[in-house]
Scaffold this motif. Structure first.
Motif, PDB file in Angstrom:
ATOM      1  N   ASN A  35       0.885  -1.126   0.034  1.00  0.00           N
ATOM      2  CA  ASN A  35       0.072   0.054  -0.082  1.00  0.00           C
ATOM      3  C   ASN A  35       0.994   1.285  -0.162  1.00  0.00           C
ATOM      4  N   LEU A  36       0.344   2.390  -0.004  1.00  0.00           N
ATOM      5  CA  LEU A  36       0.900   3.634  -0.212  1.00  0.00           C
ATOM      6  C   LEU A  36       1.762   3.980   0.850  1.00  0.00           C
ATOM      7  N   ALA A  37       1.417   3.645   2.111  1.00  0.00           N
ATOM      8  CA  ALA A  37       1.388   4.140   3.401  1.00  0.00           C
ATOM      9  C   ALA A  37       2.973   3.244   3.518  1.00  0.00           C
ATOM     10  N   ASN A  38       2.999   1.865   3.160  1.00  0.00           N
ATOM     11  CA  ASN A  38       4.306   1.185   3.286  1.00  0.00           C
ATOM     12  C   ASN A  38       5.510   1.908   2.458  1.00  0.00           C
ATOM     13  N   PHE A  39       4.913   2.141   1.290  1.00  0.00           N
ATOM     14  CA  PHE A  39       5.991   2.632   0.233  1.00  0.00           C
ATOM     15  C   PHE A  39       6.585   4.055   0.850  1.00  0.00           C
ATOM     16  N   SER A  40       5.331   4.799   1.381  1.00  0.00           N
ATOM     17  CA  SER A  40       5.843   6.238   1.586  1.00  0.00           C
ATOM     18  C   SER A  40       7.003   6.137   2.974  1.00  0.00           C
ATOM     19  N   LYS A  41       6.896   5.320   3.945  1.00  0.00           N
ATOM     20  CA  LYS A  41       7.622   4.955   4.958  1.00  0.00           C
ATOM     21  C   LYS A  41       8.901   4.298   4.555  1.00  0.00           C
ATOM     22  N   ALA A  42       8.998   3.586   3.922  1.00  0.00           N
ATOM     23  CA  ALA A  42      10.327   2.895   3.255  1.00  0.00           C
ATOM     24  C   ALA A  42      10.939   3.894   2.452  1.00  0.00           C
ATOM     25  N   PHE A  43      10.246   4.741   1.522  1.00  0.00           N
ATOM     26  CA  PHE A  43      11.027   5.471   0.814  1.00  0.00           C
ATOM     27  C   PHE A  43      11.691   6.449   1.707  1.00  0.00           C
ATOM     28  N   LYS A  44      10.804   7.231   2.347  1.00  0.00           N
ATOM     29  CA  LYS A  44      11.426   8.186   3.298  1.00  0.00           C
ATOM     30  C   LYS A  44      12.778   7.802   4.197  1.00  0.00           C
ATOM     31  N   MET A  45      12.584   6.374   4.532  1.00  0.00           N
ATOM     32  CA  MET A  45      13.672   5.874   5.500  1.00  0.00           C
ATOM     33  C   MET A  45      14.723   5.578   4.484  1.00  0.00           C
ATOM     34  N   GLN A  46      14.814   5.179   3.290  1.00  0.00           N
ATOM     35  CA  GLN A  46      15.976   5.283   2.487  1.00  0.00           C
ATOM     36  C   GLN A  46      16.554   6.694   1.917  1.00  0.00           C
ATOM     37  N   GLU A  47      15.504   7.421   1.370  1.00  0.00           N
ATOM     38  CA  GLU A  47      15.976   8.467   0.996  1.00  0.00           C
ATOM     39  C   GLU A  47      16.110   9.963   1.566  1.00  0.00           C
ATOM     40  N   GLY A  48      15.336   9.821   2.687  1.00  0.00           N
ATOM     41  CA  GLY A  48      15.366  10.982   3.604  1.00  0.00           C
ATOM     42  C   GLY A  48      14.205  12.005   3.205  1.00  0.00           C
ATOM     43  N   ILE A  49      13.633  11.681   2.443  1.00  0.00           N
ATOM     44  CA  ILE A  49      12.409  12.498   1.917  1.00  0.00           C
ATOM     45  C   ILE A  49      11.332  11.899   1.365  1.00  0.00           C
ATOM     46  N   SER A  50       9.940  12.262   1.196  1.00  0.00           N
ATOM     47  CA  SER A  50       8.721  11.658   0.755  1.00  0.00           C
ATOM     48  C   SER A  50       8.804  11.462  -0.812  1.00  0.00           C
ATOM     49  N   PRO A  51       8.164  10.495  -1.381  1.00  0.00           N
ATOM     50  CA  PRO A  51       8.252  10.194  -2.950  1.00  0.00           C
ATOM     51  C   PRO A  51       7.731  11.519  -3.646  1.00  0.00           C
ATOM     52  N   THR A  52       6.804  12.187  -3.231  1.00  0.00           N
ATOM     53  CA  THR A  52       6.460  13.310  -3.963  1.00  0.00           C
ATOM     54  C   THR A  52       7.610  14.516  -3.930  1.00  0.00           C
ATOM     55  N   GLU A  53       8.157  14.619  -2.598  1.00  0.00           N
ATOM     56  CA  GLU A  53       9.419  15.526  -2.570  1.00  0.00           C
ATOM     57  C   GLU A  53      10.515  15.262  -3.566  1.00  0.00           C
ATOM     58  N   TRP A  54      10.933  14.042  -3.763  1.00  0.00           N
ATOM     59  CA  TRP A  54      11.813  13.477  -4.446  1.00  0.00           C
ATOM     60  C   TRP A  54      11.656  13.777  -5.796  1.00  0.00           C
ATOM     61  N   LEU A  55      10.459  13.374  -6.102  1.00  0.00           N
ATOM     62  CA  LEU A  55      10.012  13.549  -7.536  1.00  0.00           C
ATOM     63  C   LEU A  55      10.067  14.986  -8.039  1.00  0.00           C
ATOM     64  N   ASN A  56       9.569  16.004  -7.267  1.00  0.00           N
ATOM     65  CA  ASN A  56       9.767  17.495  -7.397  1.00  0.00           C
ATOM     66  C   ASN A  56      11.252  17.771  -7.515  1.00  0.00           C
ATOM     67  N   LYS A  57      11.980  17.350  -6.773  1.00  0.00           N
ATOM     68  CA  LYS A  57      13.387  17.454  -6.685  1.00  0.00           C
ATOM     69  C   LYS A  57      14.078  17.159  -8.087  1.00  0.00           C
ATOM     70  N   MET A  58      13.485  15.810  -8.474  1.00  0.00           N
ATOM     71  CA  MET A  58      14.102  15.417  -9.649  1.00  0.00           C
ATOM     72  C   MET A  58      13.695  16.358 -10.820  1.00  0.00           C
ATOM     73  N   ARG A  59      12.508  16.738 -11.001  1.00  0.00           N
ATOM     74  CA  ARG A  59      11.849  17.626 -11.939  1.00  0.00           C
ATOM     75  C   ARG A  59      12.622  18.869 -12.001  1.00  0.00           C
ATOM     76  N   ARG A  60      12.996  19.834 -10.836  1.00  0.00           N
ATOM     77  CA  ARG A  60      13.594  20.826 -10.771  1.00  0.00           C
ATOM     78  C   ARG A  60      15.074  20.662 -11.347  1.00  0.00           C
ATOM     79  N   LEU A  61      15.862  19.523 -11.074  1.00  0.00           N
ATOM     80  CA  LEU A  61      17.067  19.302 -11.435  1.00  0.00           C
ATOM     81  C   LEU A  61      17.094  19.293 -12.981  1.00  0.00           C
ATOM     82  N   ASN A  62      15.946  18.412 -13.643  1.00  0.00           N
ATOM     83  CA  ASN A  62      16.009  18.341 -15.179  1.00  0.00           C
ATOM     84  C   ASN A  62      15.834  19.649 -15.847  1.00  0.00           C
ATOM     85  N   TRP A  63      14.976  20.451 -14.975  1.00  0.00           N
ATOM     86  CA  TRP A  63      14.580  21.753 -15.778  1.00  0.00           C
ATOM     87  C   TRP A  63      15.804  22.620 -15.663  1.00  0.00           C
ATOM     88  N   ALA A  64      16.457  22.503 -14.742  1.00  0.00           N
ATOM     89  CA  ALA A  64      17.793  23.367 -14.746  1.00  0.00           C
ATOM     90  C   ALA A  64      18.844  23.037 -15.594  1.00  0.00           C
TER      91      ALA A  64
END
Length: 372
Positions: free
Chosen positions: A343-372
């Motif tokens: 489920n989404l809750a398990n995914f968000s928890k595991a993602f934040k534990m590994q990456e330090g940010i939420s999936p949405t925050e990570w995706l927004n970060k990647m988009r900003r880097l690609n636009w830059a």
């Protein structure tokens, strides 16, 4: 005074147990998608509902006032089902849903055996005897229930101990609280279960009412703790998965991985078997065609993980990151489920534990880097 006390206890018990049944039916329903958790939840819900109905029957029927053994019969008819609901529900959690068929089969046989004895006692008029309650068929059922409870309690104790011993990994220490709650709840339920046949023999209204209050209090506490730690119950299930993993590894002769092992693991990764949310190490080993020690050696040599359980979420998160970048039109929940998360809750928890940010925050970060 004694009559008012027991009547009030019955009414309170019916209200409390039906309320607990509805609580178990709806609390945490949307947060937890684990099949094991939900099966256990419905077992506990059924037990509470049956206990509430039992108190309503006693409240309106006043069976104890008519005959002590008649009330005892009514109690046993319900408790034969109620006790198994709670005991099997707890074992189901500790065993993570595995190896339950034999216990369910035994419980079914015992219930059928008890119903046959009830029928025999009814046909031979040997169910009720207030003067000699120990000579009735009802007493035989109570004795059988007592030994059945002892047998199931032994299994519960063994599973608690097995899970407790497995918590040696520093990462797993945080799961002790959920385990301690499970153990405390189990031991209280077992104690009350063992006492129930003998309390039923007593003709004391005060004793029976007091015992009833103890049961209601214990089950209320049990339900509250179950709902409180419901979001952590998957961790207990994971611990039991790790026990199974350890058992598999111990059975295998140790051998280092070879080039052939690497090829088989690579093929397994290319086929994306890790996106199956129900994958466990036993299934993965069968799909790869290698031993557990070979897989563990490969993981430790080629990844930052130390075992399959820790490697699996890493694979799934990397898969989710690829999907988020290549399919931005898909929702995060769709990507999470497609990557192997329940489920989404398990995914968000595991993602934040590994990456330090939420999936949405990570995706927004990647988009900003690609636009830059």
């Amino acid at each position: 005074m004694g009559q008012d006390y027991i009547t009030g206890t019955r009414f309170l018990g019916a209200a409390v147990m039906i309320a607990l049944a509805f609580t178990l039916a709806f609390v945490n329903r949307g947060k937890i998608q684990s099949r094991v958790y939900n099966h256990a939840r419905w077992m506990f819900c059924s037990g509470c509902l049956l206990l509430g109905i039992h108190n309503l029957v006693q409240y309106f029927g006043h069976f104890r006032e008519q005959s002590a053994t008649l009330a005892w019969i009514i109690n046993l008819m319900f408790f034969v089902f109620i006790i198994h609901c709670f005991n099997l529900g707890t074992i189901h959690l500790l065993r993570a849903g595995r190896r339950m068929k034999i216990l369910v089969k035994r419980a079914t046989i015992f219930i059928v055996f008890s119903l046959v004895l009830f029928g025999y006692g009814l046909a031979t008029n040997s169910l009720i005897n207030d003067e000699k309650p120990f000579s009735t068929v009802t007493f035989l059922i109570a004795i059988s229930l007592f030994f059945n409870i002892i047998e199931v309690s032994y299994v519960l104790h063994r599973e608690i101990r097995k899970t407790d011993i497995s918590l040696t990994d520093e990462e797993l220490q945080g799961r002790h609280e959920t385990l301690r709650y499970t153990a405390r709840a189990m031991y209280c339920a077992v104690l009350l279960s063992i006492l129930s046949p003998w309390v039923g023999v007593s003709s004391s209204l005060i004793l029976n009412a007091t015992y009833g209050l103890a049961v209601f209090g214990t089950l209320s506490w049990f339900t509250g703790q179950f709902c409180r730690y419901g979001n952590d119950m998957d961790e207990v299930i994971e611990v039991n998965d790790e026990i199974q993993e350890a058992a598999i590894i111990e059975m295998e002769p140790y051998n280092y991985f070879s080039d052939n092992t690497g090829q088989k693991v690579t093929q397994w990764l290319e086929e994306r078997h890790y996106t199956n949310p129900n994958i466990i190490i036993g299934t993965a080993l069968h799909q790869m065609g290698i031993t557990a020690s070979a897989l563990n050696a490969y993981i430790q040599a080629n990844t930052q993980a130390s075992c399959f359980r820790k490697w699996l979420p890493i694979l799934r998160i990397e898969e989710a990151k690829r999907q988020m970048l290549s399919h931005p039109e898909q929702s995060i929940q769709t990507i999470a489920e497609g990557s192997g998360f329940a489920n989404l809750a398990n995914f968000s928890k595991a993602f934040k534990m590994q990456e330090g940010i939420s999936p949405t925050e990570w995706l927004n970060k990647m988009r900003r880097l690609n636009w830059a």
